[in-house]
Design a protein around this motif. Sequence first.
Motif, PDB file in Angstrom:
ATOM      1  N   TYR A 105       0.828  -1.195   0.000  1.00 31.81           N
ATOM      2  CA  TYR A 105       0.000   0.000   0.000  1.00 31.81           C
ATOM      3  C   TYR A 105       0.867   1.252   0.000  1.00 31.81           C
ATOM      4  O   TYR A 105       0.519   2.260  -0.633  1.00 31.81           O
ATOM      5  CB  TYR A 105      -0.918   0.004   1.227  1.00 31.81           C
ATOM      6  CG  TYR A 105      -1.967  -1.096   1.211  1.00 31.81           C
ATOM      7  CD1 TYR A 105      -2.411  -1.651   0.015  1.00 31.81           C
ATOM      8  CD2 TYR A 105      -2.521  -1.574   2.402  1.00 31.81           C
ATOM      9  CE1 TYR A 105      -3.370  -2.656   0.004  1.00 31.81           C
ATOM     10  CE2 TYR A 105      -3.483  -2.573   2.393  1.00 31.81           C
ATOM     11  CZ  TYR A 105      -3.895  -3.116   1.201  1.00 31.81           C
ATOM     12  OH  TYR A 105      -4.846  -4.112   1.193  1.00 31.81           O
ATOM     13  N   TRP A 106       1.993   1.212   0.727  1.00 29.43           N
ATOM     14  CA  TRP A 106       2.891   2.367   0.748  1.00 29.43           C
ATOM     15  C   TRP A 106       3.443   2.635  -0.650  1.00 29.43           C
ATOM     16  O   TRP A 106       3.441   3.787  -1.110  1.00 29.43           O
ATOM     17  CB  TRP A 106       4.044   2.126   1.724  1.00 29.43           C
ATOM     18  CG  TRP A 106       4.933   3.324   1.917  1.00 29.43           C
ATOM     19  CD1 TRP A 106       4.810   4.309   2.850  1.00 29.43           C
ATOM     20  CD2 TRP A 106       6.087   3.673   1.125  1.00 29.43           C
ATOM     21  NE1 TRP A 106       5.803   5.241   2.711  1.00 29.43           N
ATOM     22  CE2 TRP A 106       6.595   4.893   1.660  1.00 29.43           C
ATOM     23  CE3 TRP A 106       6.730   3.096   0.037  1.00 29.43           C
ATOM     24  CZ2 TRP A 106       7.720   5.523   1.131  1.00 29.43           C
ATOM     25  CZ3 TRP A 106       7.856   3.730  -0.500  1.00 29.43           C
ATOM     26  CH2 TRP A 106       8.335   4.928   0.049  1.00 29.43           C
ATOM     27  N   GLY A 132       0.841   4.066  -2.890  1.00 28.61           N
ATOM     28  CA  GLY A 132       0.656   5.480  -2.556  1.00 28.61           C
ATOM     29  C   GLY A 132       1.766   6.349  -3.107  1.00 28.61           C
ATOM     30  O   GLY A 132       1.516   7.450  -3.614  1.00 28.61           O
ATOM     31  N   TYR A 188      -4.063   5.141   0.591  1.00 26.74           N
ATOM     32  CA  TYR A 188      -2.686   4.740   0.275  1.00 26.74           C
ATOM     33  C   TYR A 188      -1.840   5.962  -0.071  1.00 26.74           C
ATOM     34  O   TYR A 188      -0.670   6.061   0.329  1.00 26.74           O
ATOM     35  CB  TYR A 188      -2.662   3.748  -0.888  1.00 26.74           C
ATOM     36  CG  TYR A 188      -3.545   2.535  -0.694  1.00 26.74           C
ATOM     37  CD1 TYR A 188      -3.898   2.111   0.582  1.00 26.74           C
ATOM     38  CD2 TYR A 188      -4.039   1.815  -1.785  1.00 26.74           C
ATOM     39  CE1 TYR A 188      -4.719   1.002   0.767  1.00 26.74           C
ATOM     40  CE2 TYR A 188      -4.852   0.706  -1.605  1.00 26.74           C
ATOM     41  CZ  TYR A 188      -5.198   0.314  -0.331  1.00 26.74           C
ATOM     42  OH  TYR A 188      -6.012  -0.778  -0.156  1.00 26.74           O
ATOM     43  N   ARG A 189      -2.456   6.879  -0.798  1.00 27.85           N
ATOM     44  CA  ARG A 189      -1.737   8.124  -1.116  1.00 27.85           C
ATOM     45  C   ARG A 189      -1.435   8.907   0.157  1.00 27.85           C
ATOM     46  O   ARG A 189      -0.314   9.403   0.335  1.00 27.85           O
ATOM     47  CB  ARG A 189      -2.579   8.982  -2.075  1.00 27.85           C
ATOM     48  CG  ARG A 189      -1.956  10.348  -2.375  1.00 27.85           C
ATOM     49  CD  ARG A 189      -2.767  11.128  -3.392  1.00 27.85           C
ATOM     50  NE  ARG A 189      -4.142  11.323  -2.947  1.00 27.85           N
ATOM     51  CZ  ARG A 189      -5.096  11.895  -3.680  1.00 27.85           C
ATOM     52  NH1 ARG A 189      -4.830  12.297  -4.900  1.00 27.85           N
ATOM     53  NH2 ARG A 189      -6.308  12.049  -3.206  1.00 27.85           N
ATOM     54  N   TYR A 196       1.493   7.360   2.147  1.00 23.75           N
ATOM     55  CA  TYR A 196       2.821   7.752   1.670  1.00 23.75           C
ATOM     56  C   TYR A 196       3.152   9.190   2.078  1.00 23.75           C
ATOM     57  O   TYR A 196       4.268   9.490   2.517  1.00 23.75           O
ATOM     58  CB  TYR A 196       2.902   7.618   0.153  1.00 23.75           C
ATOM     59  CG  TYR A 196       4.134   8.288  -0.423  1.00 23.75           C
ATOM     60  CD1 TYR A 196       5.392   7.716  -0.263  1.00 23.75           C
ATOM     61  CD2 TYR A 196       4.036   9.528  -1.075  1.00 23.75           C
ATOM     62  CE1 TYR A 196       6.529   8.348  -0.750  1.00 23.75           C
ATOM     63  CE2 TYR A 196       5.167  10.154  -1.568  1.00 23.75           C
ATOM     64  CZ  TYR A 196       6.406   9.568  -1.399  1.00 23.75           C
ATOM     65  OH  TYR A 196       7.528  10.194  -1.875  1.00 23.75           O
TER      66      TYR A 196
END
Length: 336
Positions: free
Chosen positions: A34-35, A38, A82-83, A86
């Motif tokens: 997910y990171w 993102g 996810y965005r 990050y």
Amino acid sequence: MDLSQNFLQEIKSLIVQSRENAVRSIEHHRTMMYWYIGERIFNEEQQGKERADYGNYLIKYLSNQLQPEYGSGFSTRNLNWYRQFYRTFPNVNSLRSQLSWTHYRILLRITNNDKREFYIAETVKNNWSIRQMERQINSQLFERLLLSNDTESVLAVARNETVPKNPTEIIKDPLVLEFLNLKRESSYYEKDLENAIISNLQDFLLELGNGFSFVARQKRIHLDGDDFFIDLVFYNRLLQCFVLFEIKTHKLSHEDLGQLQMYVNYYDRIEKVAHERPTIGVLLCADKNDAVVKYSLPENNNSILASQYQLYLPSEEQLLNEIKKDLETVDKKKLI
């Protein structure tokens, strides 16, 4: 063949531990995925930043392409998470393998960097579950510790950079006991509150914080023909001392403080051994007058604390008002 139970238990432990490690590994890889998603979304957005709506278009496009094949984890809402993941944690090396994606989802709601760092450090140190971490956030643990400490001290203890020296670094005021499920409108005897605490001892230990272990309830002490009973006795391995709790469902009085001081003196002279630090007494009360506490105890008092209990979760506004009042008190003292 007669195999020992220890042998069988060791094999079972290996199986359980391996399975737990596998689950944690999968969860960590999912969080990392997910990171990186993102990061990729964010970088792609920057390339199209001359178009104000490009980010929304990109998220919707990705969701339409990914969700039919990979499921609801790639909805527009989740891709936005996810965005944000990050953007909040731009350094991938700062991610902690002990925290699941759900832990991070909860942490992303915290906008204050110090506060978020505190909960990360405490979650890792105490191996908090998702439920435990969320409960500590909802009970405003960080703000309650700030009522008697500065931000740097709170973070230093959380990061294990320093060992607590003062009981106020650990003992919180107020103590929030919403997990007892007692109605705040009702009247309770001290025995009712004590029984509820013992029935929910694990949650009470979580609320007390780091290093506490339960020793006894209604600890009997015999003084020249008279018997007295201390409500709850704990030991704190960080402070290296006994911590005695007396429960009062009425407003604190100077007589209550005197009684607790006697118990503390007894433990210091009879129970404490040479390497241990002086005993701490905590008066857990429904209501208190800070002036009564101040003038009933010596100026250099470090052994008796009064902590008001609440049977419901406080609002952030309530605690911020308390912090503001504390700061105003400190400022007035500086002017004197």
